[in-house]
Design a protein around this motif. Structure first.
Motif, PDB file in Angstrom:
ATOM      1  N   HIS A   1      12.653 -15.603  10.670  1.00  0.00           N
ATOM      2  CA  HIS A   1      12.568 -15.727   9.218  1.00  0.00           C
ATOM      3  C   HIS A   1      13.680 -14.958   8.512  1.00  0.00           C
ATOM      4  O   HIS A   1      14.264 -15.442   7.542  1.00  0.00           O
TER       5      HIS A   1
ATOM      6  N   MET B   1      16.887 -16.788   9.029  1.00  0.00           N
ATOM      7  CA  MET B   1      16.917 -17.985   8.193  1.00  0.00           C
ATOM      8  C   MET B   1      17.333 -17.654   6.763  1.00  0.00           C
ATOM      9  O   MET B   1      18.190 -18.323   6.198  1.00  0.00           O
TER      10      MET B   1
ATOM     11  N   VAL C   1      20.693 -19.066   4.949  1.00  0.00           N
ATOM     12  CA  VAL C   1      20.576 -19.859   3.721  1.00  0.00           C
ATOM     13  C   VAL C   1      21.376 -19.206   2.602  1.00  0.00           C
ATOM     14  O   VAL C   1      22.149 -19.862   1.903  1.00  0.00           O
TER      15      VAL C   1
ATOM     16  N   LEU D   1      13.279 -23.224  -2.073  1.00  0.00           N
ATOM     17  CA  LEU D   1      13.407 -23.654  -0.677  1.00  0.00           C
ATOM     18  C   LEU D   1      12.152 -23.349   0.140  1.00  0.00           C
ATOM     19  O   LEU D   1      11.807 -24.095   1.054  1.00  0.00           O
ATOM     20  N   SER D   2      11.476 -22.267  -0.190  1.00  0.00           N
ATOM     21  CA  SER D   2      10.286 -21.899   0.584  1.00  0.00           C
ATOM     22  C   SER D   2       9.163 -22.919   0.421  1.00  0.00           C
ATOM     23  O   SER D   2       8.232 -22.946   1.220  1.00  0.00           O
TER      24      SER D   2
ATOM     25  N   ASP E   1      10.947 -27.377   5.972  1.00  0.00           N
ATOM     26  CA  ASP E   1      12.049 -26.885   6.806  1.00  0.00           C
ATOM     27  C   ASP E   1      12.397 -25.423   6.542  1.00  0.00           C
ATOM     28  O   ASP E   1      12.881 -24.724   7.424  1.00  0.00           O
ATOM     29  N   TYR E   2      12.175 -24.971   5.323  1.00  0.00           N
ATOM     30  CA  TYR E   2      12.563 -23.615   4.947  1.00  0.00           C
ATOM     31  C   TYR E   2      11.382 -22.757   4.500  1.00  0.00           C
ATOM     32  O   TYR E   2      11.554 -21.808   3.745  1.00  0.00           O
TER      33      TYR E   2
ATOM     34  N   VAL F   1      11.690 -18.786   4.645  1.00  0.00           N
ATOM     35  CA  VAL F   1      12.691 -17.960   3.964  1.00  0.00           C
ATOM     36  C   VAL F   1      12.058 -16.873   3.097  1.00  0.00           C
ATOM     37  O   VAL F   1      12.576 -15.762   3.015  1.00  0.00           O
TER      38      VAL F   1
END
Length: 149
Positions: free
Chosen positions: A84, A87, A91, A107-108, A112-113, A116
Motif C-alpha cells: 500500500h 502504491m 501514484v 483514486l482510493s 485498482d487503487y 492508496v
C-alpha cells in the motif's frame, strides 16, 4: 551538530566526519540520515566496544559517492515497504513532486487503487512525503520521487 548528537560524541571528535557528511549531502537531513545508515549497514561506520564509541575510516568515507547510491538506497528501502505504501508513492510520483490529497481520495474509490489511502499514513510516517498546506502532499526530495517512479 547532528552527527555528534547521533553518535553521542563530542563535536570535536567527529568534526571530520561531520564535514564529509555535509559535503556529500549538502546538509539535507533526509540524505544525512540515509548516508549515515548506508555507512553503518556497510560496515564503514562501526561501534568499537573497546573504545566505547563509533569509529570510521575518513578516507573511505570521503570516497563514497552519495549521488550514485541515493537512488539505489531509496529504491531498496522502498522495496521493503508494504504494498500500500509503495502504491501511494508510485501514484504520487506520476503526478509530480506535489499531489493534492483529493487525488488520493478519488483514486482510493476505485478497485485498482483502493490501497492508496491505507498507504498514505505509512508514507508520511516513514518520511517519504510530507503534508504541505491544506490538502497538499509533497515528496521530501526529488530523488525520493525518482526512486518511487
Amino acid at each position: 551538530t547532528m552527527i555528534s548528537d547521533a553518535l553521542c560524541l563530542y563535536p570535536r571528535i567527529c568534526k571530520s566526519l561531520s564535514g564529509i557528511v555535509f559535503q556529500k549531502t549538502k546538509g539535507n537531513p533526509f540524505f544525512v540520515l540515509e548516508f549515515m545508515q548506508s555507512l553503518q549497514s556497510r560496515g564503514l561506520l562501526q561501534y568499537n566496544c573497546h573504545q566505547k564509541r563509533w569509529v570510521w575510516d575518513e578516507d573511505i568515507t570521503r570516497g563514497e559517492e552519495i549521488t550514485d547510491n541515493v537512488l539505489h538506497l531509496l529504491s531498496s528501502k522502498m522495496n521493503e515497504l508494504s504494498i500500500h505504501v509503495q502504491m501511494v508513492l508510485k501514484v504520487m510520483a506520476c503526478f509530480g513532486i506535489c499531489t493534492n490529497e483529493s487525488v488520493i481520495g478519488y483514486l482510493s474509490g476505485s478497485a485498482d487503487y483502493s490501497g492508496v489511502r491505507n498507504g498514505l499514513e505509512g508514507a508520511l510516517s516513514d518520511g517519504f512525503i510530507e503534508k504541505q498546506r491544506e490538502g497538499q502532499l509533497k515528496f521530501v526530495h526529488d530523488k525520493v520521487r525518482e526512486a518511487a517512479y
